[in-house]
Design a protein around this motif. Structure first.
Motif, mmCIF file in Angstrom:
data_model
loop_
_atom_site.group_PDB
_atom_site.id
_atom_site.type_symbol
_atom_site.label_atom_id
_atom_site.label_comp_id
_atom_site.label_asym_id
_atom_site.label_seq_id
_atom_site.Cartn_x
_atom_site.Cartn_y
_atom_site.Cartn_z
ATOM 1 N N THR A 192 0.888 -1.322 -0.209
ATOM 2 C CA THR A 192 0.012 0.010 0.165
ATOM 3 C C THR A 192 0.674 1.510 -0.034
ATOM 4 O O THR A 192 1.757 1.354 0.760
ATOM 5 N N THR A 193 0.182 2.256 -0.709
ATOM 6 C CA THR A 193 0.923 3.644 -0.664
ATOM 7 C C THR A 193 0.165 4.688 0.379
ATOM 8 O O THR A 193 0.566 5.852 0.309
ATOM 9 N N ASP A 194 -0.768 4.115 0.956
ATOM 10 C CA ASP A 194 -1.556 5.015 1.668
ATOM 11 C C ASP A 194 -0.950 5.707 2.867
ATOM 12 O O ASP A 194 0.026 5.085 3.393
ATOM 13 N N PHE A 195 -1.384 6.807 3.313
ATOM 14 C CA PHE A 195 -0.908 7.249 4.439
ATOM 15 C C PHE A 195 -0.957 6.454 5.702
ATOM 16 O O PHE A 195 -1.927 5.745 5.744
ATOM 17 N N PRO A 196 0.333 6.318 6.397
ATOM 18 C CA PRO A 196 0.407 5.079 7.315
ATOM 19 C C PRO A 196 -0.462 5.474 8.632
ATOM 20 O O PRO A 196 0.044 5.363 9.765
ATOM 21 N N VAL A 197 -1.797 5.841 8.604
ATOM 22 C CA VAL A 197 -2.455 6.297 9.723
ATOM 23 C C VAL A 197 -2.271 5.129 10.981
ATOM 24 O O VAL A 197 -2.205 5.136 12.001
ATOM 25 N N ASN A 198 -2.570 3.921 10.550
ATOM 26 C CA ASN A 198 -2.833 2.719 11.180
ATOM 27 C C ASN A 198 -0.949 2.350 12.150
ATOM 28 O O ASN A 198 -1.221 1.977 13.166
ATOM 29 N N ALA A 199 -0.101 2.385 11.084
ATOM 30 C CA ALA A 199 0.922 2.135 11.586
ATOM 31 C C ALA A 199 1.551 3.144 12.416
ATOM 32 O O ALA A 199 2.231 2.950 13.582
ATOM 33 N N VAL A 200 1.255 4.711 12.206
ATOM 34 C CA VAL A 200 1.542 5.661 13.258
ATOM 35 C C VAL A 200 0.999 5.424 14.521
ATOM 36 O O VAL A 200 1.465 5.582 15.597
ATOM 37 N N GLU A 201 -0.356 4.971 14.721
ATOM 38 C CA GLU A 201 -1.182 4.918 15.789
ATOM 39 C C GLU A 201 -0.511 3.740 16.462
ATOM 40 O O GLU A 201 -0.349 3.756 17.865
ATOM 41 N N CYS A 202 0.043 2.643 15.711
ATOM 42 C CA CYS A 202 0.342 1.537 16.422
ATOM 43 C C CYS A 202 1.833 1.724 16.982
ATOM 44 O O CYS A 202 1.915 1.235 18.125
ATOM 45 N N ARG A 207 -5.416 13.019 8.202
ATOM 46 C CA ARG A 207 -5.469 11.592 8.480
ATOM 47 C C ARG A 207 -5.334 11.318 9.826
ATOM 48 O O ARG A 207 -6.088 10.410 10.397
ATOM 49 N N THR A 208 -4.519 12.240 10.781
ATOM 50 C CA THR A 208 -4.302 11.835 12.097
ATOM 51 C C THR A 208 -5.228 12.715 13.023
ATOM 52 O O THR A 208 -5.286 12.464 14.202
ATOM 53 N N GLY A 209 -5.576 13.743 12.549
ATOM 54 C CA GLY A 209 -6.275 15.024 13.530
ATOM 55 C C GLY A 209 -5.347 15.658 14.252
ATOM 56 O O GLY A 209 -5.668 16.546 14.929
ATOM 57 N N PHE A 210 -3.896 15.616 14.079
ATOM 58 C CA PHE A 210 -2.943 16.399 14.785
ATOM 59 C C PHE A 210 -2.277 17.101 13.565
ATOM 60 O O PHE A 210 -1.599 16.726 12.794
ATOM 61 N N THR A 211 -2.186 18.439 13.887
ATOM 62 C CA THR A 211 -1.310 19.435 13.032
ATOM 63 C C THR A 211 0.172 19.369 13.386
ATOM 64 O O THR A 211 0.075 20.331 14.517
ATOM 65 N N PRO A 212 0.858 19.030 12.743
ATOM 66 C CA PRO A 212 2.180 19.289 13.405
ATOM 67 C C PRO A 212 2.942 20.775 12.899
ATOM 68 O O PRO A 212 2.612 21.386 12.065
ATOM 69 N N ASP A 213 3.681 21.168 14.035
ATOM 70 C CA ASP A 213 4.347 22.448 13.638
ATOM 71 C C ASP A 213 5.409 22.324 12.517
ATOM 72 O O ASP A 213 6.269 21.247 12.795
ATOM 73 N N PRO A 214 5.071 23.123 11.642
ATOM 74 C CA PRO A 214 6.034 22.702 10.301
ATOM 75 C C PRO A 214 7.621 22.853 10.872
ATOM 76 O O PRO A 214 8.554 22.296 10.080
ATOM 77 N N GLU A 215 7.955 23.630 11.715
ATOM 78 C CA GLU A 215 9.380 23.604 12.274
ATOM 79 C C GLU A 215 9.680 22.407 12.809
ATOM 80 O O GLU A 215 11.151 22.179 13.093
#
Length: 603
Positions: A60-70, A140-148
């Motif tokens: 899969t090429t999809d954004f790894p939302v499950n892998a990140v949460e895992c 996909r995660t509901g979290f907005t990372p700081d670009p920095e």
């Protein structure tokens, strides 16, 4: 410091299908494939998993939302705990300029150029630009990372740092070669004290990618490119390369200083652009083993000659004695042994994450090492285990067994009882699913999600290929062997171990009749060495099996069927076990057989 590495894009497969004509399975084999995530905590790799193991969509090429949460769940962390997010691609504005410049200067019709420029613009703005990736992460995660706090790591540097970390973070030279990164297909350089120096003159553009040329040959023979190249490796053992070799005579030209070109550039937006040349030099495609093996042997020899040419020129550029080989081309284990044996390096490492499965690890390491807070703190790291994915405890296994009700019968045994019982079973012509602990990382089963069998039976390969894996009959199987026994069974040359199944060795003549089921037609095996430290229960099983049978190896192949990812959860394992003709399943400490009703359903 907590660093999360990521690879994968939500819409990349759709964009490639809509604008580049990549449809069906091929939409997952261009950019972002092997999506996944990895987590470093204060420099320690605590978790890594491919998204396919969780969403059950191979490559899969999809954004790894499950892998990140895992990964976060394993470490007991939240998104807000992340100090850095490392992305294993860097499609910067400068990279876009290079890509567009390459298109405009190509000898292509103006209309075709305009179309490709438009499509590349869509890919950039909608999928791979920094802004698009940040928006994708937030959506996909509901979290907005700081670009920095987001580090975009050039793809090939992520590959190099994967090998560097897994080899203990010791100073090393590196060769990275794959299909393509942002604009290149291959780089060489060295890493000293965590700092990367690229030999810029060694860079090979994507238009001359041996990885893409090998993939084009894979497609030409009817297989899936960027996935089935190992089938070409297997086929090549059935023939000698033709003399002269059309690839080396007409297609690839070796240049000075380790560089190479093709008779004409690959059209990277047209994956079939070289098929007319292949047909010209090899004749029309034939669905015969003889024809396919001849083409495969020629392609394999081409790959070996080209990488050796690259490496010989780079040896003089560094005084370091340790070499890292990473990238998708490094998974061609048939090439790795002669590459090392013909070099001046004291050792060559190819990691279990050499393909794009591992770049999330390398991206995280690159971000961590390069952070100002860690300046001067890089030191050798301990060995890294491949068993980095999710684990399911006994209560989860027992709950799953209850859910499968009357379809299976199971008994719970101690570790010693499991080892003794399975060692005895394996003396017969049986196939056993072996499931324990955390799932291994990377494209190859390394003993935690494996199918095991006795290689002493000559027809066991055919049984597993046709009845269990449902795949081509020419495909070989890899044996696992105790590291202490490996030199007795295999001609190891200068290698002492091969824990990641990334090298091929000749089977010693006196053992070819002992392990015929794990000996390829050319007398070689892509084996895995194991130790009590790495896989204690599997090592104990192999030791007891050898005592009972005088056979020093077991067949080890991935626990899945063709087209499916390696099993991850207990339910995945049971579903796979109930489908094909696997005789027994070891699920943690449970020995599982099919119920009478399930057996009747299969007949």
């Amino acid at each position: 410091m907590i660093v999360l590495g990521c690879n994968g894009f939500s819409r990349v497969s759709e964009v490639f299908a809509e604008h580049f004509g990549a449809v069906g399975t091929e939409r997952h084999y261009l950019l972002g494939h092997d999506a996944g995530a990895a987590l470093l905590v204060d420099g320690e790799l605590v978790a890594a998993v491919e998204e396919e193991r969780l969403n059950r969509e191979k490559k899969t090429t999809d954004f790894p939302v499950n892998a990140v949460e895992c990964c976060l769940e394993h470490a007991g962390l939240k998104f807000s705990d992340i100090d850095l997010a490392a992305i294993s691609w860097n499609f910067s504005a400068e990279v876009l300029d290079q890509m567009l410049s390459g298109i405009t200067s190509a000898p292509t019709a103006p209309a075709a150029k305009l179309g490709l420029l438009s499509n590349m613009g869509k890919l950039f703005t909608e999928v791979v630009s920094h802004d698009a990736i940040l928006a994708d992460f937030a959506a996909r995660t509901g979290f907005t990372p700081d670009p920095e706090q987001v580090v975009f790591v050039p793809h090939h540097l992520a590959h190099a740092m994967t090998g560097y970390y897994m080899a203990g973070m010791k100073d090393a030279a590196f060769l990275v070669s794959d299909g393509r990164a942002e604009v290149f297909s291959s780089l060489t350089g060295e890493i000293r004290d965590g700092r990367v120096r690229v030999f810029d003159e060694s860079a090979i553009g994507a238009e001359y990618s041996i990885g893409l040329l090998f993939a084009a040959t894979t497609r030409y023979l009817g297989f899936v490119p960027n996935n089935d190249e190992y089938k070409i490796m297997g086929l090549s053992g059935f023939a000698e390369p033709p003399t002269p070799n059309p690839f080396l005579e007409h297609i690839v030209q070796l240049r000075e200083d380790g560089r190479y070109t093709f008779c004409r550039p690959l059209e990277t937006d047209n994956p079939r652009s070289f098929e007319p040349l292949l047909e010209r030099y090899f004749g029309p495609v034939q669905d015969s083993l003889e024809y396919m093996a001849r083409v495969a042997a020629a392609a394999q020899e081409m790959l070996t000659v080209v990488t050796s040419h690259q490496l010989r020129a780079r040896e003089a550029k560094t005084d370091l004695t340790h070499l890292l080989f990473e990238g998708g081309v490094a998974l061609n284990c048939l090439n790795n042994t002669p590459l090392f044996e013909g070099s001046r390096f004291d050792d060559l490492d190819v990691s279990f994450g050499a393909s794009d499965t591992g770049i999330t690890i390398g991206a995280a390491v690159h971000a961590w090492v390069g952070h100002p807070d860690n300046a001067g703190r890089v030191k050798p790291a301990p060995p890294v285990t491949p068993y980095l994915g999710p684990e399911y405890d006994d209560s989860a296994i027992e709950q799953t067994l209850r859910e499968f009700g009357g379809r299976v019968v199971s008994s719970r045994l101690s570790d010693d009882e499991i080892v003794a019982r399975v060692a005895q079973l394996l003396t017969e012509k049986v196939v056993i699913g072996w499931y324990e602990g955390r799932i291994e990382h990377g494209p190859r089963a390394l003993g935690h999600r494996s199918i095991l069998a006795n290689p002493h039976f000559p027809d066991i390969k055919d049984i597993i290929n046709t009845r269990v894996k449902h795949r081509e009959p020419f495909r070989p199987f890899a044996p696992l062997v105790l590291e202490s026994d490996a030199p007795k069974v295999f001609e190891m040359g200068r290698k002492a171990r091969s824990p990641s199944m990334t090298f091929v060795f000749p089977v010693r003549p006196e053992f070819r009749d002992v392990i015929p089921g794990a000996t390829h037609v050319d007398g070689t095996s892509r084996m895995q060495t194991i130790t009590d430290q790495d896989t204690p229960r599997l090592a104990a099983l192999l030791r007891q099996f050898t005592e009972l049978s005088d056979v020093p190896c077991l067949i080890n192949t991935s626990f899945n069927v063709a087209g499916e990812p390696i099993v991850c959860t207990p339910a995945d394992a049971l579903n796979c076990f109930l489908g094909p003709e696997i005789d027994y399943l070891v699920l943690g400490n449970h020995l599982v057989t099919k119920s009478e009703a399930s057996r009747r359903a299969l007949t």
